[in-house]
Design an enzyme around this catalytic site. Structure first.
Site, PDB file in Angstrom:
ATOM      1  N   TYR A  79       0.845  -1.199   0.000  1.00 10.26           N
ATOM      2  CA  TYR A  79       0.000   0.000   0.000  1.00 10.26           C
ATOM      3  C   TYR A  79       0.879   1.246   0.000  1.00 10.26           C
ATOM      4  CZ  TYR A  79      -4.981  -0.808   0.173  1.00 10.26           C
ATOM      5  OH  TYR A  79      -6.259  -1.065  -0.183  1.00 10.26           O
ATOM      6  N   GLU A  81      -0.663   4.780  -0.391  1.00  9.15           N
ATOM      7  CA  GLU A  81      -1.514   5.965  -0.619  1.00  9.15           C
ATOM      8  C   GLU A  81      -0.714   7.238  -0.326  1.00  9.15           C
ATOM      9  OE1 GLU A  81      -5.262   5.472   1.435  1.00  9.15           O
ATOM     10  OE2 GLU A  81      -5.538   3.542   0.429  1.00  9.15           O
ATOM     11  N   ASP A 256      -7.582  14.074 -23.746  1.00  9.92           N
ATOM     12  CA  ASP A 256      -7.456  12.643 -23.443  1.00  9.92           C
ATOM     13  C   ASP A 256      -6.739  12.017 -24.636  1.00  9.92           C
ATOM     14  OD1 ASP A 256      -7.776   9.934 -23.244  1.00  9.92           O
ATOM     15  OD2 ASP A 256      -9.894   9.998 -22.675  1.00  9.92           O
ATOM     16  N   THR A 285      -4.139   6.546 -21.354  1.00 11.77           N
ATOM     17  CA  THR A 285      -3.852   5.184 -20.918  1.00 11.77           C
ATOM     18  C   THR A 285      -2.390   4.922 -21.270  1.00 11.77           C
ATOM     19  OG1 THR A 285      -4.551   4.339 -23.067  1.00 11.77           O
ATOM     20  CG2 THR A 285      -6.179   4.253 -21.295  1.00 11.77           C
ATOM     21  N   LYS A 288      -2.177   1.477 -25.041  1.00 15.77           N
ATOM     22  CA  LYS A 288      -2.645   1.432 -26.436  1.00 15.77           C
ATOM     23  C   LYS A 288      -1.436   1.637 -27.357  1.00 15.77           C
ATOM     24  CE  LYS A 288      -7.400   2.743 -25.363  1.00 15.77           C
ATOM     25  NZ  LYS A 288      -7.539   3.348 -24.041  1.00 15.77           N
ATOM     26  N   ARG A 294      -1.516  -2.070 -18.777  1.00 16.96           N
ATOM     27  CA  ARG A 294      -2.809  -1.397 -18.684  1.00 16.96           C
ATOM     28  C   ARG A 294      -2.745  -0.415 -17.524  1.00 16.96           C
ATOM     29  NH1 ARG A 294      -6.788  -3.838 -21.781  1.00 16.96           N
ATOM     30  NH2 ARG A 294      -8.233  -2.367 -20.874  1.00 16.96           N
TER      31      ARG A 294
HETATM   32  N1  DSN Z   1     -11.839   0.608 -24.803  1.00 15.28           N
HETATM   33  C1  DSN Z   1     -11.058   1.669 -25.362  1.00 15.28           C
HETATM   34  C2  DSN Z   1     -11.182   1.697 -26.838  1.00 15.28           C
HETATM   35  O1  DSN Z   1     -11.358   0.650 -27.400  1.00 15.28           O
HETATM   36  O2  DSN Z   1     -11.099   2.750 -27.455  1.00 15.28           O
HETATM   37  C3  DSN Z   1     -11.361   2.952 -24.784  1.00 15.28           C
HETATM   38  O3  DSN Z   1     -11.880   2.840 -23.529  1.00 15.28           O
END
Ligand code: DSN
Length: 492
Positions: A79, A81, A256, A285, A288, A294
Site C-alpha cells: 500500500y 496511498e 485525453d 492510458t 494502447k 494497462r
Molecule cells: N476501450 C477503449 C477503446 O477501445 O477505445 C477505450 O476505452
C-alpha cells in the site's frame, strides 16, 4: 500442463540454449499451475489465440515481456496511498523510488511539467483530471470567499454552496457517435452525471471536426472544460486551435490522448498536434499505442500539479505499485529511437491500409486517416458492424465494430468497423501486409449476409457467409501470421 512444458523445454535444449524469456514465462506458469491449472490453460489459450489472429483492435497492443514480468511480483502487495515522500503508510521507500522514476521518465518522454502515474485506467485518469480541475478552480475561490484554508473548515451552509457550484459545471467533448469516448460525457457514464454535457461533433459532409463550429459551441455554452481526444476519430487534432478556443471562453483545455499517446511519445504528433504543448491537463492510458501495461497517467501544467497529486484519496484507491513500475519500464522503452520508428510505422501502415481499403471499394470515414486507426463504413455490404466483426473473426481478423458518424444502427449493432495498426506494427507487419489485409477484409465482407429473422426481416446480429471464401481468407491470414510470429523469444 505448465510443468510438462517447462520440463519439455529443459530436456529439449542444452543449458547454453535456454532463453531467459522462455524460462521466466514457463517457470511462472508452473508456479501458478500447481493450484490453478485452469488459469494456466486460459493464459496459454490466450497466447495461442493472439498468435493465431491479426490483432486489429485499435486500442490494443503487445507490451514487452519486460513489462509483463514487472507486473507479476510482490510490488502488488504494498500500500502506498499518497505520493512520493508523502505517504499514509510506513515502509514506502522502494515505492517512492519506483513512482519517482516513473514520474521523471513520463515527464521527459512527453516534455511535461508534471506527471501523475497512479491512475489504474484511462477512465480513472479522466475522473481524477475532472476533479482536479473542479477542485483547483473552485476551492481557491471559496477559500477566499469564506476566508478558510481547507474544505474541512467550511460550515454546513458553506459546504453546500461549494458543492452546488462544483456540481453545476459544463463539460464539452466530442460526441460518442462522432468518435468521442464514454468518459467524455456519455449519459451512462459518471461524467454526464457530474457535468452538464455539451457536445461538439463532426461535419456531416467531411466527417471532420470543424474548428469554427467548436468555437461557436464553446462561445455559446461557456464550458468549464473543453475536452479534446477520441476513441474512434481517424484524424489528428490541432490542439493549438483548441487552446485558443478554450482561452477565448475561459475554459480549461483537457486532452485525453489515450489512443494516440504513443504517437506523441514517438514524435509523430508534434507542434500544433502535440497535446502536451497546448493543454493544461492531459490524460492517457499506457497500453494502447504507448505499448505499456494497462493503466493511466495524467500530465499537467504548473497550475494543476499539486492538486492532481491528491488523486488518491480524491477519486482513487491506493496506487498499484507493480503497475507504476511497469509504466516506468514502458516509458523507458518508448524513449528509444526504435520506438520512434515504430510510431511512424504505425501511422504509415494505417495510411496504406486506408488507401488499400478505398481501392477495394470500402468506404472509410473522412476518406482517410492520419493516425493509427480507420473507421470503415460497411453499409454498402448490407450487413451491420456486428455481423462484419463476427465474420472477420472467423477469418482470423480480430477487430471491433464501431459507430460511424450519425449511425442509424446505433452503438450496439453499428454500421462500421474500427481498424487499428498498433499491434500489427508491433508484430512486424508492414505496408505489403496492409494491402493483403484490405483484400482479405473485402472478400470476407462481400461473402457475408444477414440471416432472416422470424418476422422476415434481415437480422442485425446473425449472419451467414460463404465457407470456402472465408476458409481461403483464413489461409491467407495464417500465411501472414506464420512469417511474423508473436513473441519469438517464447520458445514454446
Ligand atoms: N476501450 C477503449 C477503446 O477501445 O477505445 C477505450 O476505452
Amino acid at each position: 500442463m505448465s510443468s510438462s512444458l517447462l520440463n519439455n523445454y529443459l530436456q529439449s535444449k542444452s543449458p547454453s540454449e535456454y532463453k531467459p524469456e522462455t524460462l521466466a514465462y514457463l517457470a511462472s506458469l508452473e508456479v501458478i499451475g500447481k493450484d490453478n491449472p485452469q488459469i494456466v490453460e486460459s493464459i496459454l489459450s490466450e497466447l495461442k489465440d493472439q498468435r493465431s489472429s491479426l490483432k486489429m483492435i485499435a486500442s490494443e497492443n503487445y507490451c514487452s515481456l519486460a513489462v509483463q514480468l514487472t507486473l507479476g511480483n510482490l510490488l502488488t502487495d504494498k500500500y502506498a496511498e499518497g505520493y512520493p515522500q508523502h505517504r499514509f503508510y510506513a515502509g514506502c521507500d522502494n515505492i517512492d523510488t519506483i513512482e519517482s522514476l516513473a514520474i521523471e521518465k513520463a515527464k521527459k518522454l512527453f516534455g511535461a511539467h508534471h506527471a501523475y502515474v497512479q491512475p489504474h485506467s484511462g477512465a480513472d485518469a479522466n475522473l481524477v483530471a475532472f476533479w482536479t480541475i473542479l477542485t483547483k478552480r473552485f476551492e481557491d475561490k471559496f477559500f477566499d470567499q469564506f476566508d478558510k484554508k481547507t474544505v474541512m473548515d467550511f460550515d454546513d451552509a458553506q459546504w453546500e454552496e461549494y458543492r452546488q457550484a462544483v456540481g453545476n459545471q459544463k463539460l464539452m467533448g466530442l460526441s460518442l457517435d462522432c468518435g468521442g469516448h464514454l468518459t467524455h460525457g456519455f449519459r451512462q457514464n459518471l461524467s454526464a452525471k457530474m457535468f452538464k454535457y455539451c457536445a461538439y461533433g463532426v461535419n456531416p459532409e467531411t466527417q471532420l471536426i470543424d474548428y469554427d463550429e467548436v468555437r461557436k459551441i464553446a462561445k455559446r455554452e461557456k464550458p468549464l472544460i473543453l475536452l479534446g481526444g477520441y476513441s474512434a476519430y481517424p484524424r489528428k487534432i490541432n490542439f493549438k486551435i483548441f487552446r485558443e478556443i478554450a482561452d477565448e471562453v475561459g475554459a480549461v483545455l483537457m486532452v485525453d490522448m489515450a489512443h494516440f499517446a504513443g504517437l506523441v511519445a514517438g514524435k509523430v504528433f508534434t507542434g500544433d498536434f502535440d497535446p502536451v504543448a497546448h493543454a493544461q491537463i492531459v490524460t492517457s492510458t499506457t497500453h494502447k499505442t504507448l505499448r505499456g501495461p494497462r493503466g493511466g497517467i495524467i500530465l499537467t501544467d504548473e497550475e494543476f500539479a499539486t492538486t492532481v497529486d491528491r488523486g488518491c484519496p480524491m477519486a482513487l484507491g491506493g496506487p498499484l505499485s507493480n503497475a507504476m513500475a511497469a509504466k516506468a519500464v514502458a516509458f523507458e522503452e518508448a524513449s528509444t529511437d526504435s520506438y520512434k520508428e515504430y510510431a511512424q510505422k504505425v501511422v504509415d501502415n494505417a495510411r496504406v491500409l486506408g488507401e488499400a481499403l478505398i481501392k477495394e471499394g470500402i468506404k472509410i470515414t473522412t476518406n482517410g486517416t492520419d493516425n493509427h486507426l480507420i473507421v470503415a463504413d460497411i453499409t454498402s455490404f448490407g450487413i451491420t458492424g456486428r455481423q462484419g466483426e463476427g465474420a472477420l473473426r472467423e477469418a482470423g481478423v480480430t477487430l471491433n465494430r464501431n459507430s460511424i458518424p450519425f449511425d442509424p444502427n446505433g452503438a450496439w449493432y453499428t454500421s462500421g468497423l474500427r481498424l487499428g495498426t498498433p499491434a500489427l506494427t508491433s508484430r512486424g507487419f508492414g505496408e505489403d501486409e496492409m494491402k493483403t489485409i484490405a483484400s482479405v477484409i473485402k472478400k470476407v465482407l462481400s461473402c457475408t449476409a444477414p440471416k432472416t429473422t422470424k418476422s422476415g426481416k434481415p437480422s442485425k446480429a446473425t449472419f451467414s457467409y460463404d465457407e470456402s471464401i472465408v476458409a481461403a481468407a483464413r489461409a491467407e491470414v495464417d500465411e501472414m501470421l506464420s512469417v511474423k510470429p508473436l513473441y519469438p523469444e517464447l520458445d514454446f
